[in-house]
Design an enzyme around this catalytic site. Sequence first.
Site, PDB file in Angstrom:
ATOM      1  N   ASP A  84       0.739  -0.904  -0.211  1.00 18.15           N
ATOM      2  CA  ASP A  84       0.417  -0.010   0.341  1.00 18.15           C
ATOM      3  C   ASP A  84       0.519   1.369   0.383  1.00 18.15           C
ATOM      4  O   ASP A  84       0.262   2.467  -0.499  1.00 18.15           O
ATOM      5  CB  ASP A  84      -0.980  -0.079   1.387  1.00 18.15           C
ATOM      6  CG  ASP A  84      -1.828  -0.678   0.954  1.00 18.15           C
ATOM      7  OD1 ASP A  84      -2.203  -1.187  -0.142  1.00 18.15           O
ATOM      8  OD2 ASP A  84      -2.463  -1.616   1.640  1.00 18.15           O
ATOM      9  N   ASP A 136      -5.339  -5.309  -6.448  1.00 18.93           N
ATOM     10  CA  ASP A 136      -5.159  -4.284  -5.627  1.00 18.93           C
ATOM     11  C   ASP A 136      -3.530  -3.541  -6.511  1.00 18.93           C
ATOM     12  O   ASP A 136      -3.651  -2.348  -6.516  1.00 18.93           O
ATOM     13  CB  ASP A 136      -5.826  -3.555  -4.513  1.00 18.93           C
ATOM     14  CG  ASP A 136      -6.518  -3.877  -3.895  1.00 18.93           C
ATOM     15  OD1 ASP A 136      -7.020  -5.379  -4.351  1.00 18.93           O
ATOM     16  OD2 ASP A 136      -6.775  -4.214  -3.044  1.00 18.93           O
TER      17      ASP A 136
HETATM   18  N1  GLY Z   1      -7.215  -1.931  -1.402  1.00 23.30           N
HETATM   19  C1  GLY Z   1      -8.232  -1.970  -0.700  1.00 23.30           C
HETATM   20  C2  GLY Z   1      -9.456  -1.685  -1.525  1.00 23.30           C
HETATM   21  O1  GLY Z   1      -9.154  -1.618  -2.105  1.00 23.30           O
HETATM   22  O2  GLY Z   1     -10.390  -2.476  -0.461  1.00 23.30           O
END
Ligand code: GLY
Length: 403
Positions: A118, A180
């Site tokens: 992240d 993601d």
């Molecule tokens: N990256 C976490 C989500 O999309 O909830």
Amino acid sequence: MNLKQTLFVVVTILLSVACTVKKTGELDMDQALKYCHVQVVRTLSEIGTADSIPRNILKDQTRWNLVPVSVTEWTVGFWPGILWYDYENTKDEKIKKQAVRFTELLDTITRQPAYDHDIGFQIFTSYGNAYRLTGKEQYKDALLRSANTLATLFNAKVGTILSWPREVKARHWPHNTIMDNMLNLELLFWAAKNGGGSYLYDIAVSHATTTMKNQFRPDYSCYHVAIYDTIDGHFIKGVTHQGYSDNSMWARGQAWAIYGFTMVYRETKDPVFLRFVEKVTDVYLRRLPADHVPYWDFDTPDIPNAPKDASAAAIVASALLDLSQLEDKAVLAKKYEQAAIDMLTSLTNNYQGGKEKPSFLLHSTGHFPNHSEIDVAINYADYYYLEALTRLKRLGSHNFVPN
Ligand code: GLY
């Protein structure tokens, strides 16, 4: 009722019908951007001098819930990013000052070892926009530091970045890569072009290529999580974390895939990625409900009573405006631009927070299986909505009529 009164009633009804048609049928981009600015100013006054970040407004709330800046909080870059886009659109120096303040709060994240993938979301949305709009060396250094940190999670045996180190033991997922993570490759591509070394480009291409090969079903819907073996690097299985089931199409996961592979094509110009993202996009567009905003998972049995995910619609709208500019087939370029306009029209006319709440949008779903952030306002929906409107503005036109 005399004739005069009857006429008055008829004219009133006709006018209100006409207004409704305009309200639901057109996108006034300048008005939408002005609205975002008003909501930004409201949010700033609500936060005051606090050094924390607005993350969500739950269904029964009217004020933002703030979160501290931390490597463990994946959404902290979106609020500074929103401020940068608002500054880009308004040129308001007061907004710039706040964009600088909130961006620089994240400096600590750029100086820590990788917690997870992240760091790309956290730093590219904040410092990425900050550097794009100011060219300040300090911001470039923060981006390069962060790209190197993200690269430490790359596993050459598998060919992808380890998204969640914490889940290696917790869930026995020896090497896990979530869809993601595709978004975070943009930080690596950017760094490779800005003095960070070509190995960052190679890691990004390897990650995208391996993900393309393993993390999609035959219909081009994606698995949220791919699990790999660390000894020989083989793909073990695809599972879900935030979707309805391992084999369902989680709306935001598919949105990340559309955005991610569009960006990878933009950065590599390898037509394999363009042909691939067309198919990933096609299954999403074909299965959308009439209002262009998906339910939180395309396969949840609760449809049509399931909560929506406006964040997925905002992510895809932004991605498709990018894709429409990159596409080499004119018919598809037009189709993607129109689809993005339809999504933004729907979000603008039916999903705004309005007077009730200071967010741009309502009705996003964070983590349904965890019973968390269901039907809420959330900062990343607002970020991608404003990014999409800003991309639309760059295309030059101001009023759009959906299909
Ligand atoms: N990256 C976490 C989500 O999309 O909830």
